[in-house]
Design a protein around this motif. Structure first.
Motif, PDB file in Angstrom:
ATOM      1  N   ARG A   1       0.970  -1.320   0.051  1.00  0.00           N
ATOM      2  CA  ARG A   1       0.140   0.026  -0.072  1.00  0.00           C
ATOM      3  C   ARG A   1       0.920   1.159  -0.132  1.00  0.00           C
ATOM      4  O   ARG A   1       0.576   2.235   0.655  1.00  0.00           O
ATOM      5  CB  ARG A   1      -1.105  -0.006   1.166  1.00  0.00           C
ATOM      6  CG  ARG A   1      -2.002  -1.301   1.213  1.00  0.00           C
ATOM      7  CD  ARG A   1      -2.753  -1.264   2.130  1.00  0.00           C
ATOM      8  NE  ARG A   1      -3.720  -0.177   2.226  1.00  0.00           N
ATOM      9  CZ  ARG A   1      -4.850   0.052   1.508  1.00  0.00           C
ATOM     10  NH1 ARG A   1      -5.289  -0.884   0.611  1.00  0.00           N
ATOM     11  NH2 ARG A   1      -5.645   0.995   1.614  1.00  0.00           N
TER      12      ARG A   1
ATOM     13  N   LYS B   1      -5.288   8.292  -2.044  1.00  0.00           N
ATOM     14  CA  LYS B   1      -6.159   6.931  -1.329  1.00  0.00           C
ATOM     15  C   LYS B   1      -6.648   6.251  -2.597  1.00  0.00           C
ATOM     16  O   LYS B   1      -6.648   5.112  -2.621  1.00  0.00           O
ATOM     17  CB  LYS B   1      -7.106   7.591  -0.612  1.00  0.00           C
ATOM     18  CG  LYS B   1      -8.009   6.456  -0.022  1.00  0.00           C
ATOM     19  CD  LYS B   1      -9.199   7.130   0.858  1.00  0.00           C
ATOM     20  CE  LYS B   1     -10.093   6.208   1.249  1.00  0.00           C
ATOM     21  NZ  LYS B   1     -11.436   6.695   2.037  1.00  0.00           N
ATOM     22  N   GLU B   2      -7.249   6.855  -3.761  1.00  0.00           N
ATOM     23  CA  GLU B   2      -7.746   6.180  -4.975  1.00  0.00           C
ATOM     24  C   GLU B   2      -6.589   5.326  -5.491  1.00  0.00           C
ATOM     25  O   GLU B   2      -6.916   4.106  -5.864  1.00  0.00           O
ATOM     26  CB  GLU B   2      -8.072   7.087  -5.872  1.00  0.00           C
ATOM     27  CG  GLU B   2      -9.529   7.951  -5.611  1.00  0.00           C
ATOM     28  CD  GLU B   2      -9.646   9.276  -6.626  1.00  0.00           C
ATOM     29  OE1 GLU B   2      -8.883   9.282  -7.641  1.00  0.00           O
ATOM     30  OE2 GLU B   2     -10.584   9.876  -6.601  1.00  0.00           O
TER      31      GLU B   2
ATOM     32  N   GLU C   1      -6.074   2.281  -3.141  1.00  0.00           N
ATOM     33  CA  GLU C   1      -7.263   1.352  -3.487  1.00  0.00           C
ATOM     34  C   GLU C   1      -7.229   0.796  -4.606  1.00  0.00           C
ATOM     35  O   GLU C   1      -7.554  -0.485  -4.534  1.00  0.00           O
ATOM     36  CB  GLU C   1      -8.566   2.094  -3.076  1.00  0.00           C
ATOM     37  CG  GLU C   1      -8.537   2.351  -1.592  1.00  0.00           C
ATOM     38  CD  GLU C   1      -9.667   3.391  -1.149  1.00  0.00           C
ATOM     39  OE1 GLU C   1     -10.338   3.689  -2.134  1.00  0.00           O
ATOM     40  OE2 GLU C   1     -10.095   3.681  -0.174  1.00  0.00           O
TER      41      GLU C   1
ATOM     42  N   THR D   1      -4.278  -1.936  -5.032  1.00  0.00           N
ATOM     43  CA  THR D   1      -4.510  -3.161  -4.160  1.00  0.00           C
ATOM     44  C   THR D   1      -5.559  -4.183  -4.742  1.00  0.00           C
ATOM     45  O   THR D   1      -5.316  -5.298  -4.828  1.00  0.00           O
ATOM     46  CB  THR D   1      -5.192  -2.612  -2.547  1.00  0.00           C
ATOM     47  OG1 THR D   1      -3.986  -1.650  -2.087  1.00  0.00           O
ATOM     48  CG2 THR D   1      -5.261  -3.778  -1.570  1.00  0.00           C
ATOM     49  N   GLN D   2      -6.531  -3.200  -5.265  1.00  0.00           N
ATOM     50  CA  GLN D   2      -7.650  -4.386  -5.844  1.00  0.00           C
ATOM     51  C   GLN D   2      -6.965  -5.064  -7.249  1.00  0.00           C
ATOM     52  O   GLN D   2      -7.206  -6.203  -7.425  1.00  0.00           O
ATOM     53  CB  GLN D   2      -8.938  -3.447  -6.187  1.00  0.00           C
ATOM     54  CG  GLN D   2     -10.080  -4.482  -6.661  1.00  0.00           C
ATOM     55  CD  GLN D   2     -10.295  -5.491  -5.620  1.00  0.00           C
ATOM     56  OE1 GLN D   2     -10.756  -5.025  -4.323  1.00  0.00           O
ATOM     57  NE2 GLN D   2     -10.355  -6.516  -6.052  1.00  0.00           N
TER      58      GLN D   2
END
Length: 169
Positions: A91, A138-139, A142, A145-146
């Motif tokens: 992350r 943050k976008e 995220e 990570t996905q």
């Protein structure tokens, strides 16, 4: 570190520009370097707030990543970029070259990391400054990570291999 294709001197120049905005920032470089290279960058004044880690084992690299606010991959070329995936798994937002081999693809052409002209210190600086946009960071975290889960998880890779082998039978 001294390898020209790794482009560390451009990164060091960008970081010195970044220090003018954020004097308490710190850059950690990992990798082997020669005494000649060290002397060159020291003579050019490029080591302020820079820590040279030298060669490290894999687990220690994870510790450095886990304590970092971003990972900058300054290489001019890259066949794949596992270190980018490793940072994304932890992350950590990544910055890489928009024309550095597979780097743009690994970073989803900007969807999973910040791309820049890695040959220009000002472009790297601009990408570093984009880290101030917490919503965008943050976008990216995220999304990356996905993407890692959907694309590189063992079960996903195993299933792709099974389908490939079934197609050959």
């Amino acid at each position: 570190i001294q390898n020209i294709r790794k482009n560390y001197i451009t990164l060091l120049k960008a970081f010195q520009l970044y220090l003018k905005q954020r004097p308490d920032a710190k850059l950690i470089l990992i990798g082997w370097y020669s005494e000649e290279w060290f002397q060159k960058v020291q003579d050019e004044g490029l080591l302020k707030n820079v820590e040279l880690k030298g060669s490290m084992n894999h687990d220690d690299i994870f510790e450095v990543l886990d304590n970092s606010s971003c990972m900058i991959h300054p290489s001019l070329e890259e066949t794949f970029g596992n270190i980018l995936l490793e940072a994304m798994c932890r992350r950590i937002p990544c910055i890489g070259g928009e024309a550095s081999g597979a780097v743009p693809q690994v970073l989803g052409f900007g969807k999973y990391g910040f791309l820049c002209d890695i040959t220009k210190p000002e472009s790297i600086l601009d990408a570093m400054n984009k880290l101030d946009n917490k919503t965008r960071v943050k976008e990216i975290i995220e999304g990356s990570t996905q993407h890692i889960k959907d694309t590189y998880a063992d079960n996903v890779v195993a299933e792709l291999h099974i389908k490939l082998f079934e197609g050959l039978l």
